[in-house]
Design a protein around this motif. Structure first.
Motif, PDB file in Angstrom:
ATOM      1  N   THR A  10       0.839  -1.192   0.000  1.00 34.77           N
ATOM      2  CA  THR A  10       0.000   0.000   0.000  1.00 34.77           C
ATOM      3  C   THR A  10       0.879   1.250   0.000  1.00 34.77           C
ATOM      4  O   THR A  10       1.829   1.335   0.784  1.00 34.77           O
ATOM      5  N   TRP A  14      -1.321   6.581   1.688  1.00 35.80           N
ATOM      6  CA  TRP A  14      -2.621   6.099   2.120  1.00 35.80           C
ATOM      7  C   TRP A  14      -2.509   4.863   3.026  1.00 35.80           C
ATOM      8  O   TRP A  14      -3.466   4.138   3.218  1.00 35.80           O
ATOM      9  N   PRO A  61      -7.568   1.101   1.982  1.00 36.46           N
ATOM     10  CA  PRO A  61      -7.009   2.327   1.400  1.00 36.46           C
ATOM     11  C   PRO A  61      -7.823   2.818   0.203  1.00 36.46           C
ATOM     12  O   PRO A  61      -7.841   4.015  -0.079  1.00 36.46           O
ATOM     13  N   ALA A  65      -9.575   6.919  -2.004  1.00 37.69           N
ATOM     14  CA  ALA A  65      -9.320   7.359  -3.375  1.00 37.69           C
ATOM     15  C   ALA A  65     -10.473   8.167  -3.942  1.00 37.69           C
ATOM     16  O   ALA A  65     -11.640   7.812  -3.794  1.00 37.69           O
ATOM     17  N   SER A  78      -4.170   3.288  -5.034  1.00 36.29           N
ATOM     18  CA  SER A  78      -4.421   2.909  -3.646  1.00 36.29           C
ATOM     19  C   SER A  78      -4.339   1.403  -3.423  1.00 36.29           C
ATOM     20  O   SER A  78      -4.101   0.945  -2.304  1.00 36.29           O
ATOM     21  N   SER A  92      -7.040  12.251  -3.076  1.00 38.24           N
ATOM     22  CA  SER A  92      -7.902  11.605  -2.080  1.00 38.24           C
ATOM     23  C   SER A  92      -9.180  12.403  -1.877  1.00 38.24           C
ATOM     24  O   SER A  92      -9.282  13.559  -2.292  1.00 38.24           O
TER      25      SER A  92
END
Length: 319
Positions: A10, A14, A61, A65, A78, A92
């Protein structure tokens, strides 16, 4: 079925742990400032945003987005993949959207908590993006309980305790503040204040002035935090419990020692109103933490103690 693309880890921007670490950084800044300052409130609002983002990222995560305007590259990013566009910049969702999603995902993150968080974020936006100064003069007692409650809920969703964010001492204080806000019985103290206010109003003007002058002299001489009595307006005192170790600062040849206190008792000798317990004090607007400051001469403060300190002088010499 064969996968032709393998996702990487990841992205740090994020990643839940990275976001939580950033929240910790801002909390350290928050706690380094006195609770009466605008900086204390500003850092708390920044910490709250990253704590909320960490909690949402901990679910996935992908929930952070922005997929508006048919832009799926941030979502792809993400999930641990690298978009081909060299101009790509991860985008984001807004903090308000983060809080809204948390409200739908976490059972304890109810509409009241969501509203408190959005209010603090809105004030932060005014502070950073306008000429307004919403945190100036803001009573910490008006938002501390909501902040700590929201933080506790968000942390619990990640399996983290308050002390990991605030430290053990401040976490204990935060628990007291959360409990005080939920104490419905404490609201009965408003009746006591009203009774004393009526009795004060029934006195003639000359007597009120005499009692207020005496209270001012008394409050000046006694050890405590001076405040205005909620019943009669006279000078009164709040006594507290220390919530952290004292800090020392050297300025010129003087040691400035400060220690923060959580209100515990209130007394006014003018109208004889007495209130005990943080919950009740919060209800009547006396819940703000306060700083006790002492000044010491640096030479005396750091001087080694006499090995005979505490013993009487020997006067048995012969003449």
């Amino acid at each position: 079925m064969k996968k032709t693309l393998e996702p990487a880890e990841t992205p740090a921007n994020w990643d839940a742990e990275a976001l939580f670490s950033k929240a910790q950084r801002y909390v350290e800044k928050m706690q380094a400032e006195e609770s009466t300052t605008w900086e204390h409130a500003l850092w708390s609002s920044l910490a709250l945003e990253f704590l909320a983002r960490a909690a949402l990222a901990n679910v996935s995560p992908a929930l952070l987005a922005d997929v508006s305007e048919r832009n799926w590259s941030s979502l792809f990013h993400s999930l641990g993949f690298s978009p081909k566009d060299k101009q790509f910049s991860a985008k984001s969702i807004t903090t308000s959207a983060v809080l809204q999603r948390l409200g739908e995902i976490l059972p304890e993150f109810d509409s009241e908590v969501e509203k408190l968080c959005k209010s603090q974020v809105a004030q932060r936006n005014k502070e950073l993006h306008s000429g307004d100064t919403p945190f100036d003069g803001l009573s910490a007692a008006s938002w501390h309980a909501g902040f700590y409650k929201a933080a506790k809920i968000l942390l619990a969703s990640m399996g983290v305790e308050l002390k990991e964010l605030l430290g053990a001492e401040m976490a204990a204080t935060a628990e007291k503040i959360i409990a005080a806000a939920a104490d419905e019985k404490a609201k009965a103290v408003k009746g006591d204040v009203a009774k004393h206010a009526k009795a004060w109003g029934d006195k003639d003007k000359e007597e009120r002035e005499k009692l207020s002058r005496a209270a001012e002299v008394w409050a000046t001489k006694q050890a405590g935090h001076r405040v205005a009595c909620p019943a009669c307006g006279s000078q009164a005192l709040v006594y507290g419990e220390p919530i952290a170790a004292p800090t020392q600062e050297l300025k010129d040849d003087t040691i400035i020692e400060k220690q923060e206190y959580l209100p515990a008792q209130f007394e006014c000798i003018a109208c004889e109103l007495k209130v005990g317990g943080y919950s009740k004090l919060s209800v009547i607007g006396l819940g703000d933490r306060f700083i006790h400051t002492e000044f010491h001469d640096a030479a005396d403060y750091y001087a080694p103690q006499d090995e005979h300190y505490g013993y009487e002088e020997d006067n048995n010499e012969r003449f």
